[in-house]
Design an enzyme around this catalytic site. Structure first.
Site, PDB file in Angstrom:
ATOM      1  N   HIS A  37       0.844  -1.213   0.000  1.00 27.41           N
ATOM      2  CA  HIS A  37       0.000   0.000   0.000  1.00 27.41           C
ATOM      3  C   HIS A  37       0.876   1.259   0.000  1.00 27.41           C
ATOM      4  O   HIS A  37       0.418   2.332   0.387  1.00 27.41           O
ATOM      5  CB  HIS A  37      -0.934   0.046   1.226  1.00 27.41           C
ATOM      6  N   GLN A  87     -12.207 -13.544 -46.975  1.00 31.23           N
ATOM      7  CA  GLN A  87     -11.306 -12.847 -47.897  1.00 31.23           C
ATOM      8  C   GLN A  87      -9.991 -12.509 -47.184  1.00 31.23           C
ATOM      9  O   GLN A  87      -8.938 -12.474 -47.795  1.00 31.23           O
ATOM     10  CB  GLN A  87     -11.973 -11.567 -48.409  1.00 31.23           C
ATOM     11  N   SER A 144      15.356  20.306 -15.120  1.00 34.14           N
ATOM     12  CA  SER A 144      14.254  21.263 -15.094  1.00 34.14           C
ATOM     13  C   SER A 144      14.753  22.602 -15.605  1.00 34.14           C
ATOM     14  O   SER A 144      15.857  23.023 -15.282  1.00 34.14           O
ATOM     15  CB  SER A 144      13.735  21.414 -13.658  1.00 34.14           C
TER      16      SER A 144
END
Length: 487
Positions: free
Chosen positions: A162, A244, A292
């Site tokens: 979790h 086909q 960044s």
């Protein structure tokens, strides 16, 4: 080969270009889905058909065969485009274009065939070759991760359930969770590749009527023709039954496996992104790379993010063939065509990109053991309480008294961590408490992280030896190739 170097899509900056081709996928995968490869394969199929028809007694001359052979590469794309505009039929446009440079053979090109003879058989050849490109790439990712897992098989790390602290595992054991998913993908890709069947030579509604007429009712020769062309194309089997087209469930099979690979890669790269936030692990980061435009200190896991971004697209693409197969009325409809042009190529270009990127990541994963150790130290005292109780009972204490003492001290330590932002000081509290003096000398031993990882390192070793290495054996010869990252 010479065309492969050109790779992606070098169109004009004034026109939309697929980022998959122009930015992400490898030149070799872009080539498999290129016009040149497709139309050259059409010509190859017309040549194989003519050769087989000649062998089985139709009036086709060696000269006609030779003329087709020497013009396989000689494709006038401009003429084909003009013909298609005029005829509104891509196959007939290329029959005419091929016939134009093979005047002697023009009359027998495509003899007895329907458009799907070249279209569908070429798609199956492309699917097979594209799978053959992906298989070694996936094997290499597994191999790099296996090296990583082996090296860190016994390095303890905090496990998360979790995304909350749980019992310890090891860095190598966690990596094996990733490897196991990818091994399932490798087996699935191989299975789908080996299960591919050729459409073969089936005529307009799949009944082979035109070929039965060409061979004047000779069943055996029609069977032989189908078998010969199938073998020339390198397939072990052809479908006995087609309409086909080959059944569009084949496209579902292939894209399901690719979508499943997408899910594996998404999970792995999400884990890497979470570990990057915890500063426990990082993907490779180049000296000149900028994290960044605003924050100079940033080292973002952009490669893993790219994998997640593209894997998400790959997972959605399986919806296309699912819906297409469900609406193919009777012997076929043409509402599959435009859709398949997009989703088949995109699925393979996308899978190719994420495997190249994941291989690059797995060739340079960085681990920070000191950060990992610090996080263990924060959580381990709570996990060690059970061992401390056992040791106290062995030294003559009462389980219930000991449990209560530890409960109180644990609450105090938790309060320091959560209310004051301090470090977990449970062990200091136990050391300061005379009640626990019988085991004070054992505390270091009771808090050794490697005694909390169970059989993790043995599991890693057994898993690699029994399941991973045998699976990689067929790919040994291509293992040394490094991942070239596109833009």
């Amino acid at each position: 080969g010479s065309h492969m170097a050109a790779g992606g899509d070098h169109g004009s900056p004034d026109s939309y270009r697929s980022p998959l081709a122009s930015r992400y996928a490898s030149p070799e995968m872009c080539f498999v889905f290129s016009d040149r490869y497709k139309f050259r394969t059409w010509r190859q199929l017309w040549l194989w058909l003519a050769e087989a028809e000649q062998t089985l007694g139709l009036p086709i001359t060696d000269e006609q065969i030779q003329e087709m052979k020497s013009n396989l590469e000689n494709i006038d794309f401009k003429m084909a485009a003009e013909e298609e505009k005029r005829l509104r039929h891509d196959v007939m446009a290329h029959v005419h274009t091929f016939g134009h440079c093979c005047p002697k053979a023009a009359g027998i090109i495509h003899l007895g065939a329907t458009s799907c003879y070249v279209g569908d058989n070429t798609d199956l050849i492309i699917l097979r070759n594209a799978l053959d490109l992906l298989l070694p790439k996936l094997a290499r990712v597994i191999s790099r991760l296996a090296d990583f897992a082996k090296e860190r098989a016994s390095l303890p790390t905090l496990g998360f359930t979790h995304f909350q602290p749980a019992q310890l595992t090891t860095v190598g054991k966690r990596c094996c969770l990733w490897i196991q998913d990818l091994c399932m993908d490798l087996q699935n890709l191989k299975r789908v590749r080996d299960d591919l069947r050729f459409r073969g030579v089936k005529g307009t509604t799949g009944t082979q009527a035109s070929f039965l007429q060409l061979f004047e009712g000779d069943d055996h020769k029609v069977e032989q023709l189908d078998k010969m062309v199938t073998e020339k194309a390198g397939f072990k089997r052809a479908f006995i039954i087609t309409g086909q087209t080959y059944t569009r469930k084949v496209d579902i099979e292939v894209l399901s496996v690719l979508a499943s690979l997408g899910a594996s890669v998404h999970k792995i790269c999400t884990d890497i992104r979470l570990l990057a936030n915890l500063k426990e692990m990082e993907e490779p980061f180049e000296k000149q790379q900028i994290g960044s435009s605003a924050m100079p200190y940033k080292r973002n896991p952009m490669r893993s993010e790219r994998c997640c971004s593209l894997a998400r697209h790959l997972m959605t693409l399986v919806m296309d063939p699912l819906q297409t197969a469900s609406v193919q009325w009777f012997e076929r409809t043409l509402d599959d065509s435009a859709n398949r042009r997009i989703c088949l190529a995109e699925a393979f270009l996308t899978a190719d990109t994420i495997l190249n990127t994941l291989q690059n990541i797995s060739e340079g994963l960085v681990v920070y053991p000191k950060v990992i150790e610090r996080r263990i130290r924060q959580e381990l005292p709570f996990m060690a309480t059970e061992n401390i109780i056992m040791a106290m009972v062995k030294a003559g204490g009462s389980r219930q008294d000991c449990h209560e003492k530890i409960r109180v001290l644990s609450q105090q330590a938790a309060s320091v961590v959560k209310q004051e932002g301090g470090d977990n000081d449970l062990i200091e509290r136990i050391q300061a408490d005379a009640y626990f003096s019988p085991i004070h000398s054992q505390l270091d031993h009771l808090l050794d992280p490697s005694s909390f990882t169970g059989r993790a390192s043995q599991q890693v070793q057994r898993f690699l030896e029994e399941e991973v290495y045998p699976l990689l054996k067929p790919y040994e010869s291509v293992m040394k190739v490094k991942a070239e990252l596109c833009l």
